[in-house]
Design a protein around this motif. Structure first.
Motif, PDB file in Angstrom:
ATOM      1  N   LYS A  16       0.872  -1.348  -0.107  1.00 31.29           N
ATOM      2  CA  LYS A  16       0.089   0.064   0.062  1.00 31.29           C
ATOM      3  C   LYS A  16       0.829   1.258  -0.010  1.00 31.29           C
ATOM      4  CE  LYS A  16      -3.947  -2.142   0.407  1.00 31.29           C
ATOM      5  NZ  LYS A  16      -4.815  -1.904  -0.672  1.00 31.29           N
ATOM      6  N   TRP A  17       0.264   2.444  -0.394  1.00 29.59           N
ATOM      7  CA  TRP A  17       1.017   3.634  -0.343  1.00 29.59           C
ATOM      8  C   TRP A  17       1.522   4.074   0.751  1.00 29.59           C
ATOM      9  CZ3 TRP A  17      -0.369   7.916   2.074  1.00 29.59           C
ATOM     10  CH2 TRP A  17      -1.637   7.957   2.668  1.00 29.59           C
ATOM     11  N   TYR A  18       0.979   3.934   1.719  1.00 30.31           N
ATOM     12  CA  TYR A  18       1.397   4.321   3.157  1.00 30.31           C
ATOM     13  C   TYR A  18       2.661   3.627   3.742  1.00 30.31           C
ATOM     14  CZ  TYR A  18      -2.380   1.016   4.452  1.00 30.31           C
ATOM     15  OH  TYR A  18      -3.094   0.002   4.462  1.00 30.31           O
ATOM     16  N   LEU A  19       2.630   2.161   3.142  1.00 26.48           N
ATOM     17  CA  LEU A  19       3.794   1.549   3.731  1.00 26.48           C
ATOM     18  C   LEU A  19       5.031   1.700   2.395  1.00 26.48           C
ATOM     19  CD1 LEU A  19       2.181  -1.870   4.698  1.00 26.48           C
ATOM     20  CD2 LEU A  19       3.192  -0.149   6.125  1.00 26.48           C
ATOM     21  N   PHE A  20       4.873   1.522   1.236  1.00 25.47           N
ATOM     22  CA  PHE A  20       5.810   1.707   0.254  1.00 25.47           C
ATOM     23  C   PHE A  20       6.510   3.069   0.304  1.00 25.47           C
ATOM     24  CE2 PHE A  20       6.851   2.770  -4.374  1.00 25.47           C
ATOM     25  CZ  PHE A  20       7.628   1.894  -4.504  1.00 25.47           C
ATOM     26  N   GLY A  21       5.976   4.204   0.611  1.00 28.24           N
ATOM     27  CA  GLY A  21       6.511   5.478   0.533  1.00 28.24           C
ATOM     28  C   GLY A  21       7.414   5.567   1.606  1.00 28.24           C
ATOM     29  N   PRO A  22       7.079   5.325   2.845  1.00 26.29           N
ATOM     30  CA  PRO A  22       8.249   5.564   3.893  1.00 26.29           C
ATOM     31  C   PRO A  22       9.354   4.521   3.773  1.00 26.29           C
ATOM     32  CG  PRO A  22       6.182   5.675   5.152  1.00 26.29           C
ATOM     33  CD  PRO A  22       5.817   5.521   3.440  1.00 26.29           C
ATOM     34  N   LEU A  23       8.960   3.323   3.200  1.00 28.54           N
ATOM     35  CA  LEU A  23      10.125   2.307   3.295  1.00 28.54           C
ATOM     36  C   LEU A  23      11.081   2.865   1.904  1.00 28.54           C
ATOM     37  CD1 LEU A  23       8.164  -1.346   3.377  1.00 28.54           C
ATOM     38  CD2 LEU A  23       9.918  -0.314   4.853  1.00 28.54           C
ATOM     39  N   TRP A  24      10.568   3.535   0.916  1.00 28.95           N
ATOM     40  CA  TRP A  24      11.396   3.968  -0.303  1.00 28.95           C
ATOM     41  C   TRP A  24      12.230   5.029   0.354  1.00 28.95           C
ATOM     42  CZ3 TRP A  24      12.186   2.079  -4.843  1.00 28.95           C
ATOM     43  CH2 TRP A  24      12.803   2.821  -5.935  1.00 28.95           C
ATOM     44  N   GLY A  25      11.610   5.909   1.277  1.00 30.80           N
ATOM     45  CA  GLY A  25      12.420   6.928   1.662  1.00 30.80           C
ATOM     46  C   GLY A  25      13.248   6.647   2.416  1.00 30.80           C
ATOM     47  N   ALA A  26      13.262   5.660   3.379  1.00 32.47           N
ATOM     48  CA  ALA A  26      14.279   4.953   4.404  1.00 32.47           C
ATOM     49  C   ALA A  26      15.223   4.280   3.561  1.00 32.47           C
ATOM     50  CB  ALA A  26      13.702   3.847   5.434  1.00 32.47           C
ATOM     51  N   ALA A  27      14.924   3.579   2.525  1.00 30.92           N
ATOM     52  CA  ALA A  27      15.875   3.276   1.756  1.00 30.92           C
ATOM     53  C   ALA A  27      16.819   4.200   0.932  1.00 30.92           C
ATOM     54  CB  ALA A  27      15.404   2.099   0.660  1.00 30.92           C
ATOM     55  N   GLY A  28      16.041   5.126   0.448  1.00 28.60           N
ATOM     56  CA  GLY A  28      17.031   6.249  -0.227  1.00 28.60           C
ATOM     57  C   GLY A  28      17.627   7.171   0.644  1.00 28.60           C
ATOM     58  N   PHE A  29      17.056   7.283   1.967  1.00 32.68           N
ATOM     59  CA  PHE A  29      18.188   7.872   2.984  1.00 32.68           C
ATOM     60  C   PHE A  29      19.311   6.954   3.320  1.00 32.68           C
ATOM     61  CE2 PHE A  29      18.953   7.956   7.679  1.00 32.68           C
ATOM     62  CZ  PHE A  29      19.637   9.094   7.497  1.00 32.68           C
ATOM     63  N   CYS A  30      19.078   5.628   3.503  1.00 34.27           N
ATOM     64  CA  CYS A  30      20.259   4.766   3.632  1.00 34.27           C
ATOM     65  C   CYS A  30      21.305   4.872   2.464  1.00 34.27           C
ATOM     66  CB  CYS A  30      19.687   3.532   3.839  1.00 34.27           C
ATOM     67  SG  CYS A  30      19.006   3.190   5.380  1.00 34.27           S
ATOM     68  N   ALA A  31      20.949   4.780   1.277  1.00 33.77           N
ATOM     69  CA  ALA A  31      21.429   4.770   0.132  1.00 33.77           C
ATOM     70  C   ALA A  31      22.387   6.139   0.195  1.00 33.77           C
ATOM     71  CB  ALA A  31      20.757   4.550  -1.089  1.00 33.77           C
TER      72      ALA A  31
END
Length: 143
Positions: A16-31
């Motif tokens: 769902k969008w409310y899980l996908f967005g924060p997970l994508w953001g956390a992965a982007g922050f880590c990268a």
């Protein structure tokens, strides 16, 4: 089996969008953080810029997550970006609570939380009006 069960069985479940967005953001922050850490280790950036680089990585990572959440949701893009940013800001505060030291009352933690919330809103605003522009472009092409 009924047709509803067959449709559900063959349909691939997406996050769902409310899980996908924060997970994508956390992965982007880590990268981004890993890239900045490598540049700090090789002394391309001075060590005094570490907090500034962390804030920038958090902003841009959360912005990518906010844009991804808004794109997945398809409507109410600013709300989707805000939910992504605020959830990552809450994760920053929870991480500060768990870390030994002063906790979430420091200025650095406040800066990180504001950067996460602002990044999510910025990412959501990047997706505003895209559907209308695509419809207009398709209408002009198919004339």
């Amino acid at each position: 089996m009924t047709s509803a069960k067959l449709e559900r069985k063959g349909k691939r479940q997406r996050l769902k969008w409310y899980l996908f967005g924060p997970l994508w953001g956390a992965a982007g922050f880590c990268a981004l953080g890993l890239g900045c850490a490598l540049l700090l280790e090789r002394e391309v950036f001075p060590a005094s810029t570490m907090e500034l680089l962390t804030t920038a990585c958090l902003f841009f990572g959360t912005a990518s997550g906010g844009a991804a959440a808004a794109g997945r949701r398809g409507e109410k893009q600013l709300e989707a970006g805000a939910v992504c940013g605020l959830s990552l800001a809450a994760a920053v505060v929870i991480a500060a609570l768990m870390a030994p030291g002063e906790g979430p009352v420091t200025a650095a933690c406040l800066r990180f939380a504001i950067a996460a919330a602002a990044g999510g809103l910025f990412g959501g605003s990047l997706r505003l009006g895209r559907a209308k522009a695509k419809r207009r472009k398709n209408r002009l092409i198919h004339r």
